[in-house]
Structures are given as C-alpha cells and as structure tokens.
Scaffold this active site. Sequence first.
Site, short mmCIF file in Angstrom:
data_model
loop_
_atom_site.label_atom_id
_atom_site.label_comp_id
_atom_site.label_asym_id
_atom_site.label_seq_id
_atom_site.Cartn_x
_atom_site.Cartn_y
_atom_site.Cartn_z
NE ARG A 88 -4.44 -1.29 1.70
CZ ARG A 88 -5.47 -1.42 2.52
NH1 ARG A 88 -5.37 -1.08 3.78
NH2 ARG A 88 -6.61 -1.88 2.05
CE LYS B 240 -10.70 -5.37 7.18
NZ LYS B 240 -10.36 -4.19 6.42
N GLY C 25 -6.30 -5.51 1.67
CA GLY C 25 -4.93 -5.35 2.17
C GLY C 25 -4.28 -6.69 2.47
N GLY D 249 -12.95 -3.78 0.93
CA GLY D 249 -14.32 -3.27 1.00
C GLY D 249 -14.58 -2.27 -0.11
P1 ADP Z 1 -8.66 -8.22 3.48
O1 ADP Z 1 -7.68 -7.32 4.19
O2 ADP Z 1 -8.00 -8.93 2.34
O3 ADP Z 1 -9.92 -7.52 3.11
P2 ADP Z 1 -9.64 -9.24 5.98
O4 ADP Z 1 -9.00 -8.09 6.66
O5 ADP Z 1 -11.10 -9.33 5.96
O6 ADP Z 1 -9.06 -9.38 4.48
O7 ADP Z 1 -9.14 -10.59 6.64
C1 ADP Z 1 -7.78 -10.99 6.65
C2 ADP Z 1 -7.44 -11.66 7.94
O8 ADP Z 1 -8.32 -12.75 8.18
C3 ADP Z 1 -6.03 -12.23 7.93
O9 ADP Z 1 -5.29 -11.63 8.98
C4 ADP Z 1 -6.25 -13.72 8.17
O10 ADP Z 1 -5.28 -14.29 9.00
C5 ADP Z 1 -7.60 -13.73 8.87
N1 ADP Z 1 -8.26 -15.03 8.78
C6 ADP Z 1 -8.65 -15.68 7.66
N2 ADP Z 1 -9.21 -16.87 7.97
C7 ADP Z 1 -9.16 -16.99 9.31
C8 ADP Z 1 -9.59 -17.99 10.24
N3 ADP Z 1 -10.14 -19.12 9.82
N4 ADP Z 1 -9.40 -17.75 11.54
C9 ADP Z 1 -8.82 -16.59 11.96
N5 ADP Z 1 -8.41 -15.61 11.14
C10 ADP Z 1 -8.57 -15.81 9.84
MG MG Z 2 -7.55 -6.66 6.20
#
Ligand code: ADP
Ligand code: MG
Length: 399
Positions: free
Chosen positions: A40, A202, A356, A379
Amino acid sequence: MWRKNLADLAPSDLDGRRVLIRVDYNVPRAEDGSVSDVTRIRATLPTLRYVLGKGGRPVLLSHLGRPKGRIVPSMSLAPIAPVLAEELGASVRFVPSTDTDEAVSASESLGRGEALLLENTRFLAGEATNDPALAERFARRGDLFVNDAFGSTHRAHASVVGVAEHLRPAVAGFLVQRELEALSGLREARNRPFLLILGGAKIGDKIGLLETFLGAADAVLIGGAMANTFLAATGARMGRSLVEQEAVPVAKRFLETGGDTLRLPTDLVVADPGASDESDSMVVDACAVPPDLAALDIGPDSREAFAAVVRKAGTVFWNGPMGLFEKPGFDAGTVAVARAAADCTASGGFTVIGGGDSAAAIRQAGLSDSVSHVSTGGGASLEYLAEGTLPGIEALDPA
Ligand code: ADP
Ligand code: MG
C-alpha cells in the site's frame, strides 16, 4: 474518468503549494508493530513523486487499524515514516498529532522535496462520523486535496469526504485512478462464469455486499473466518473458531436464498488457536470442529474443489484469504486458490484480487504478477463493483 485527477491540474496548482493527500497506509504489521507488507505504501509512490516533481509539498493523512476515536499508541503511524522515506527516496517528517497547531505549522514550514506524515486520523472522534468541523480543520493543513486512499474511498469519513468540501481543487491521485480503471473493466467484462471468492475476517463489512453479487455471480466460494460464520449459521459447532455472531442471521438468510450458488468448505484444518505453527493441526469435517480447537484454514478436499472452480472461471473477484495465512502451515488454502487464479489468468480469465491482507497473501505466494489486477482495497473494491461509484469519489471535482 468522470472526476479530475492529478494530471488535470495546472503546474501552478502544485508548484510550492501544500498538497494534502489522503493515503491508505493501513498496512499489515508484524507482531512487533513493524510494517510487514509495503504494497500500500509503494502503491502511492507515483502520486507522491509526481507532486514532488512539480514542486508540491505533500502533507499526508492516513488511518491505521480501528482505534475508534482514541489514541492507541500501538496504532501510531510513526513506524510508517522511515519506511516511506526509504521507498520514496526523500525525507519524510512525522508529527505525532493531526488536529493541532503543531500539525498546521509543520505543514507551513515544510520545505520543497520533503513530505510530512501526520498521525492516525482515527485517533480523532470526528473522523469516522465525518464531523464537518474536523473536516474544516483538516483542510487547513493543505492548499488543495488529493485522494489517493483507494482502500478508504468507500468510507464517508472526514479525511476522505468532508475535507474535500473545504479544499479546491480536490482530485483523484494516480492509485485511485488506476484502481477505478481496472475495476470498471471488471464491471464491464464479466466473462462467464463470474466467480466471487470471499474470505478473511472483516465479515460485517463484506457480507452486506453479497446481496448485490448473489444475483450477478455464477458461484460464490466462501472460505476463511467468513466460512466459519456461515458454517455456524448452518448449525455447525465451531469450537474456538473466529465466528462473527452478529453476522450469523444474515449468513442464514443468504444460505436460504443463495441455493447452489454459495459453496462452503467441506473440510477444515483445525488447531489450538494459540499454537505457533501447524505441528499439532488436523483435518476435520466442516461440521465437526472439536470444542477446544479453531478452524484456521480450509481443508485439502475444499482446496481442490475450490481450485477446480477457479481454474474454469471467466471472471474472478477475490477478497479475503482462505485462512490464517500469516502463520506457517495455515496458508495452503490461500496458496491453492492463488495458484488456481494464476492458472485462470493464463488461460484468458480476468482476475482481480482485493483487500490489504489478500494483496499481502498473493505477494507472499509470489503470484502478484500472475493475476490481472491486485487492488489495494477490499471493502472499497467490492462496493465499487456493486455501486459503480464511492463516496470519496463523489466528493472530488467533476472532470
Ligand atoms: P482483506 O484485508 O483482504 O480484506 P480481511 O481483513 O477481511 O481481508 O481478513 C484478513 C485476515 O483474516 C487475515 O489476517 C487472516 O489471518 C484472517 N483469517 C482468515 N481466515 C481466518 C480464520 N479461519 N481464523 C482466523 N483468522 C482468519
Ligand atoms: Mg484486512
């Protein structure tokens, strides 16, 4: 583009002027707080270099994490400044406040060729509520406004939306412009089958957008902690897995209306959530998570089934890792889906990865250049795909 961007400005708009730039430096961090992925930060360099090259003096605003209007020292932007300085090859001053006289005078005394980074905007209560008074004070730190915070552009926050009312010109930076171009391609292309892959943590943020996509997508694959919430909604006991309880009723509704479109993992990798690696992990059926363990990745059967669907897709949008990919041994699901996305791209599919952490995961797998576009917003990219615009874009000057 239907909004002005940096390249539309006259040289006199930038030369010697304080350019207030909203960036999104909400970067993944290691346990010791250091920056663990610079994607980023790097993504904003074209804008920063252009502004510096035209004699502008960049003043940067960003948030980090969710401090909810309070000062949380572990969410300070201080560690970002030296990383940015190195990436940019220019001096970056940091002021540990934002809504203060100190921040205003630092912006006024900023020299040519250097940048100023202010403290986390979400330390201020008015940021998330888009408080007009705070937005007006933010505006005093610059002479014009640039939004290059694509990952935050779906938030109607004071440093994204409100501030633009008080500073003209207000234009898009090059990252925002590049993202919008790639994502409009995705909105238009939609070669079939159109596949949506959702994972990550999230859930509350993302689940609402399923509404829009459930009709448009030919299939929706759900993994990560998002899948835990859906599995909980089917009545499965999820042990100590991360489940967003408030989202369970919505997940239930989607399961009823989604029919065959929604695909959940059939097996899971479970372990003690506090374990440091996979040494005592095991694979269980998706409905049989032991009470003292947590689901941390999709299992080998699901991996294979998901990968097969991804390889055959015409268009893929993927937001959210399939598991706790940062920990050794819990990245197999994410890596398998990433490889399948690369295969899909190689055979002519259009693939976009957003978020991210998702961007960090695809980099970790060494496949960033093997997909069509890696978006810095999760998002934001989902909402743009659904709505065709974003609040932070609407706030900018029309082209
Ligand atoms: P992004 O940033 O790509 O939008 P999110 O912030 O929603 O994604 O989620 C990413 C996080 O979710 C990562 O830190 C990952 O470790 C966590 N995660 C994914 N699956 C699991 C799980 N089964 N249990 C706990 N954490 C998880
Ligand atoms: Mg994230």
